[in-house]
Design a protein around this motif. Structure first.
Motif, PDB file in Angstrom:
ATOM      1  N   GLN A 143      58.586  36.999  -8.304  1.00 25.50           N
ATOM      2  CA  GLN A 143      58.472  38.306  -7.796  1.00 25.50           C
ATOM      3  C   GLN A 143      58.872  39.838  -8.108  1.00 25.50           C
ATOM      4  N   ARG A 144      57.476  40.547  -7.886  1.00 26.62           N
ATOM      5  CA  ARG A 144      58.043  41.716  -8.260  1.00 26.62           C
ATOM      6  C   ARG A 144      57.767  42.566  -6.921  1.00 26.62           C
ATOM      7  N   PRO A 145      59.125  43.873  -6.468  1.00 26.91           N
ATOM      8  CA  PRO A 145      59.222  44.210  -5.354  1.00 26.91           C
ATOM      9  C   PRO A 145      58.818  45.456  -5.320  1.00 26.91           C
ATOM     10  N   LEU A 146      57.777  45.617  -3.962  1.00 34.27           N
ATOM     11  CA  LEU A 146      56.603  46.258  -4.724  1.00 34.27           C
ATOM     12  C   LEU A 146      57.281  47.444  -2.996  1.00 34.27           C
ATOM     13  N   GLY A 147      57.281  48.765  -2.936  1.00 34.99           N
ATOM     14  CA  GLY A 147      57.246  50.156  -1.502  1.00 34.99           C
ATOM     15  C   GLY A 147      55.891  50.442  -1.351  1.00 34.99           C
ATOM     16  N   ILE A 148      55.663  50.509  -0.191  1.00 37.19           N
ATOM     17  CA  ILE A 148      54.106  51.050   0.400  1.00 37.19           C
ATOM     18  C   ILE A 148      54.027  51.732   1.169  1.00 37.19           C
ATOM     19  N   ALA A 149      54.195  53.000   1.030  1.00 36.21           N
ATOM     20  CA  ALA A 149      54.269  54.344   1.568  1.00 36.21           C
ATOM     21  C   ALA A 149      53.537  54.256   2.620  1.00 36.21           C
ATOM     22  N   SER A 150      53.432  55.160   3.057  1.00 33.63           N
ATOM     23  CA  SER A 150      52.816  54.685   5.307  1.00 33.63           C
ATOM     24  C   SER A 150      51.513  56.207   4.423  1.00 33.63           C
ATOM     25  N   LEU A 151      50.793  56.488   5.786  1.00 32.67           N
ATOM     26  CA  LEU A 151      49.766  56.750   4.946  1.00 32.67           C
ATOM     27  C   LEU A 151      49.663  58.242   5.017  1.00 32.67           C
ATOM     28  N   GLU A 152      50.146  58.300   5.454  1.00 32.72           N
ATOM     29  CA  GLU A 152      50.330  59.995   5.729  1.00 32.72           C
ATOM     30  C   GLU A 152      51.466  60.772   4.776  1.00 32.72           C
ATOM     31  N   ASP A 153      52.637  59.844   4.455  1.00 38.92           N
ATOM     32  CA  ASP A 153      53.154  59.921   2.677  1.00 38.92           C
ATOM     33  C   ASP A 153      52.231  59.462   1.609  1.00 38.92           C
ATOM     34  N   LYS A 154      51.817  58.687   1.449  1.00 39.50           N
ATOM     35  CA  LYS A 154      50.235  58.529   0.618  1.00 39.50           C
ATOM     36  C   LYS A 154      49.539  59.758   0.722  1.00 39.50           C
ATOM     37  N   ILE A 155      49.041  60.473   1.640  1.00 39.15           N
ATOM     38  CA  ILE A 155      48.413  61.914   1.274  1.00 39.15           C
ATOM     39  C   ILE A 155      48.772  63.115   0.492  1.00 39.15           C
ATOM     40  N   VAL A 156      50.418  63.344   1.297  1.00 35.87           N
ATOM     41  CA  VAL A 156      51.463  64.053   0.603  1.00 35.87           C
ATOM     42  C   VAL A 156      51.409  63.712  -0.756  1.00 35.87           C
ATOM     43  N   GLN A 157      51.594  63.151  -1.349  1.00 34.83           N
ATOM     44  CA  GLN A 157      52.506  62.260  -2.279  1.00 34.83           C
ATOM     45  C   GLN A 157      51.342  62.494  -3.091  1.00 34.83           C
ATOM     46  N   GLN A 158      50.067  62.360  -3.022  1.00 31.03           N
ATOM     47  CA  GLN A 158      48.711  62.797  -3.619  1.00 31.03           C
ATOM     48  C   GLN A 158      48.593  64.087  -4.021  1.00 31.03           C
ATOM     49  N   ALA A 159      48.818  64.994  -2.556  1.00 31.72           N
ATOM     50  CA  ALA A 159      48.002  66.292  -2.819  1.00 31.72           C
ATOM     51  C   ALA A 159      50.090  67.096  -4.068  1.00 31.72           C
ATOM     52  N   VAL A 160      50.826  66.896  -3.868  1.00 39.91           N
ATOM     53  CA  VAL A 160      51.991  67.191  -4.927  1.00 39.91           C
ATOM     54  C   VAL A 160      51.521  66.980  -5.938  1.00 39.91           C
ATOM     55  N   VAL A 161      51.165  65.325  -6.573  1.00 38.28           N
ATOM     56  CA  VAL A 161      50.936  65.243  -7.740  1.00 38.28           C
ATOM     57  C   VAL A 161      50.134  65.855  -8.319  1.00 38.28           C
ATOM     58  N   THR A 162      49.019  66.247  -7.737  1.00 37.61           N
ATOM     59  CA  THR A 162      47.554  67.716  -8.049  1.00 37.61           C
ATOM     60  C   THR A 162      47.728  68.567  -8.276  1.00 37.61           C
ATOM     61  N   ILE A 163      49.544  68.960  -7.461  1.00 39.89           N
ATOM     62  CA  ILE A 163      49.272  70.793  -7.746  1.00 39.89           C
ATOM     63  C   ILE A 163      50.818  70.252  -8.990  1.00 39.89           C
TER      64      ILE A 163
END
Length: 231
Positions: A143-163
């Motif tokens: 099994q491979r462990p996977l961490g699922i972020a909360s929705l707002e964290d995903k939004i912020v992460q995506q915004a930071v990646v875009t920048i």
């Protein structure tokens, strides 16, 4: 570096591969003919290929023209519009994090939610939540462990990646494909096919580090040996 914001928005063109040798397309798959795709990237900064502000275009231009520039004032680019674009770039049916919030639920009252999120970020009150741990079965029975972020964290992460993409995309090599906007495994395979069939190849190296992603602190932006920019 501070890039002046403008009220209008610009379109960033999709990456156009260099003209290279072509090989016949695989029958029955409906794919385009394979190309070399080794040119310098001009890919869109957001994963969903949506608009990017003129201010972020200025960041990209500065990163391209001044390789040793230090970017120290990027937070002002993280605005409500970028958060909204980041929200709509997320997978609609993704599993929820520890907050239990799903994409469709968050859309109810979206403007108010994003305005509040933006306010928390800029006044220093935003705090990321713990990731929810799940395990994905592998072909070998492990099994491979996977961490699922909360929705707002995903939004912020995506915004930071875009920048940050504005800075690092201009430094990546044309033959780099992993975890980059506007690129996918099929393009990498097409480039490899052209390289093997049309060019002089002496050797091919295939490496897989066992369990690397199971324990490493993983960031797509630096996964492919991102250049050592100052700051």
């Amino acid at each position: 570096m501070h890039a002046v914001e403008e009220s209008d928005r610009g379109e960033v063109p999709m990456n156009q591969p260099n003209k290279g040798a072509q090989a016949p397309a695989e029958a029955g798959e409906g794919r385009l003919r394979p190309k070399e795709n080794t040119g310098q990237s001009h890919t869109p900064p957001a994963q969903n290929g949506q608009r990017v502000s003129q201010g972020l275009s200025g960041v990209r231009r500065a990163a391209r023209e001044r390789k040793q520039a230090r970017f120290t004032t990027l937070l002002h680019h993280l605005n409500v519009d970028l958060l909204k674009d980041s929200y709509y770039a997320l997978q609609r049916k993704a599993a929820p994090g520890v907050d239990g919030m799903r994409w469709r639920e968050y859309e109810d009252g979206l403007e108010g939610r994003l305005t509040d999120l933006h306010s928390r970020i800029h006044r220093g009150a935003y705090r990321a939540q713990p990731s929810r741990r799940v395990y994905i079965p592998k072909a070998d029975g492990k099994q491979r462990p996977l961490g699922i972020a909360s929705l707002e964290d995903k939004i912020v992460q995506q915004a930071v990646v875009t920048i940050l993409n504005q800075i690092y995309e201009v430094d990546f090599r044309g033959f780099s494909y992993g975890f980059r906007p506007g690129r996918d495994p099929h393009q990498a395979l097409d480039a490899l096919n052209v390289g093997i069939a049309r060019k002089k190849v002496n050797w091919i190296l295939d490496a897989d580090i066992k369990g690397f992603l199971d324990t490493a602190s993983y960031c797509p932006l630096v996964h492919e040996m991102a250049p050592n920019r100052p700051g």
